[in-house]
Write a protein that holds these residues in place. Structure first.
Motif, short mmCIF file in Angstrom:
data_model
loop_
_atom_site.label_atom_id
_atom_site.label_comp_id
_atom_site.label_asym_id
_atom_site.label_seq_id
_atom_site.Cartn_x
_atom_site.Cartn_y
_atom_site.Cartn_z
N GLN A 1 0.67 -1.50 0.23
CA GLN A 1 0.04 0.27 -0.06
C GLN A 1 0.69 1.20 -0.61
N LEU A 2 2.23 0.98 0.61
CA LEU A 2 3.06 2.53 0.34
C LEU A 2 4.00 2.10 -0.70
N ARG A 3 4.71 1.20 -0.86
CA ARG A 3 5.08 1.16 -1.96
C ARG A 3 4.44 0.36 -3.60
N PHE B 1 21.95 7.61 14.12
CA PHE B 1 20.32 7.75 14.26
C PHE B 1 20.28 6.50 13.50
N VAL B 2 18.75 6.83 13.75
CA VAL B 2 17.52 5.80 13.06
C VAL B 2 17.48 6.08 11.87
N TRP B 3 17.55 5.39 10.60
CA TRP B 3 16.52 6.21 9.90
C TRP B 3 15.26 5.17 9.26
N VAL B 4 14.80 6.11 8.78
CA VAL B 4 13.21 5.25 9.36
C VAL B 4 12.64 5.96 7.51
N CYS B 5 12.68 4.16 6.89
CA CYS B 5 12.81 3.99 5.36
C CYS B 5 10.99 3.44 4.67
N ASP B 6 10.70 2.44 6.05
CA ASP B 6 9.14 3.12 5.31
C ASP B 6 7.99 2.43 7.14
N LEU B 7 6.83 3.48 6.70
CA LEU B 7 6.29 2.80 7.93
C LEU B 7 4.93 2.99 7.14
N VAL B 8 4.13 2.07 7.42
CA VAL B 8 2.73 2.62 6.58
C VAL B 8 1.98 1.45 7.08
N THR B 9 0.63 2.12 7.80
CA THR B 9 -1.15 1.62 8.52
C THR B 9 -1.78 0.79 7.32
N ALA B 10 -2.24 -0.03 7.57
CA ALA B 10 -3.47 -0.44 6.34
C ALA B 10 -4.51 0.32 6.20
N THR B 11 -4.48 0.58 4.55
CA THR B 11 -6.02 1.45 4.59
C THR B 11 -6.88 1.73 5.83
N ASN B 12 -7.09 0.66 5.43
CA ASN B 12 -8.48 0.41 6.39
C ASN B 12 -8.81 -0.25 7.94
N LYS B 13 -7.94 0.75 8.48
CA LYS B 13 -6.90 0.54 10.07
C LYS B 13 -6.33 2.18 9.94
N ARG B 14 -6.78 2.93 9.17
CA ARG B 14 -6.18 4.15 10.20
C ARG B 14 -6.49 4.51 10.43
N SER B 15 -6.22 5.58 11.33
CA SER B 15 -6.43 6.89 12.36
C SER B 15 -6.96 5.85 13.81
N LYS B 16 -5.98 4.84 14.02
CA LYS B 16 -6.59 4.13 15.15
C LYS B 16 -5.06 4.23 16.62
N GLY B 17 -4.45 4.62 15.76
CA GLY B 17 -2.73 4.95 16.68
C GLY B 17 -1.72 4.03 16.46
N TYR B 18 -2.27 3.52 14.55
CA TYR B 18 -1.44 2.30 15.09
C TYR B 18 0.09 3.08 14.54
N GLY B 19 0.05 3.78 13.48
CA GLY B 19 0.98 4.21 13.47
C GLY B 19 2.14 4.75 14.67
N GLU B 20 1.08 5.54 15.29
CA GLU B 20 1.82 6.04 16.12
C GLU B 20 1.90 5.32 17.13
N LYS B 21 1.66 3.76 17.77
CA LYS B 21 2.29 2.68 18.40
C LYS B 21 3.79 2.66 17.85
N LEU B 22 3.67 1.75 16.43
CA LEU B 22 4.30 1.56 15.43
C LEU B 22 6.40 2.89 15.18
N LEU B 23 5.28 4.28 15.44
CA LEU B 23 6.58 4.93 15.28
C LEU B 23 6.82 5.22 16.67
#
Length: 145
Positions: free
Chosen positions: A24-26, A75-97
């Motif tokens: 979904q990102l790549r 430092f840490v370089w974040v190459c990829d960060l994606v939440t499944a389209t149907n799961k967005r706005s539930k705090g998943y990206g924030e938790k993973l980052l």
């Protein structure tokens, strides 16, 4: 969100299981190329891939590389960060980052950095407003093909 776990994806099968979310990102990658790139990056660049799993379902994926440069230091370089389209706005990206931030601190890295496509304005709001990131540079790319 009480059934959430974060797991490092290490085997080829685990990496393949994350492909539907990463795709979904790549969008330019097919599964074979994706797997080849992940495995090569893990071997040569210390790339690490983690999934946020809700119950049995992968809902978000990140890939990052611990790095050292003169500009950022350790430092840490974040190459990829994606939440499944149907799961967005539930705090998943924030938790993973946030997990990436904790990993970086535990491993003595000073900061976390990432690049985000110019068109991804929702992601930019997330990074700046939710996660406290600052815009510090532009990223330029020259294609050699």
């Amino acid at each position: 969100m009480d059934t959430l776990t974060i797991k490092e994806l290490q085997s080829k099968n685990e990496i393949v299981e994350a492909f539907p979310v990463m795709k979904q990102l790549r969008t330019h990658l097919n599964e074979e190329t994706y797997v080849d790139l992940v495995l090569e990056a893990k071997e040569k660049d210390r790339y690490k891939m983690f999934a946020l799993i809700d119950g049995e379902e992968i809902v978000a994926v990140t890939g990052f590389m611990p790095m050292i440069t003169l500009y950022y230091g350790r430092f840490v370089w974040v190459c990829d960060l994606v939440t499944a389209t149907n799961k967005r706005s539930k705090g998943y990206g924030e938790k993973l980052l946030s997990y990436v931030h904790e990993w970086a601190k535990e491993n003595n890295y000073e900061s976390v950095a990432l690049s985000s496509g110019l068109q991804r304005t929702n992601a930019h709001r997330f990074y700046e407003n939710r996660m406290g990131y600052e815009k510090v540079s532009f990223v330029f790319k020259a294609s050699l093909k």
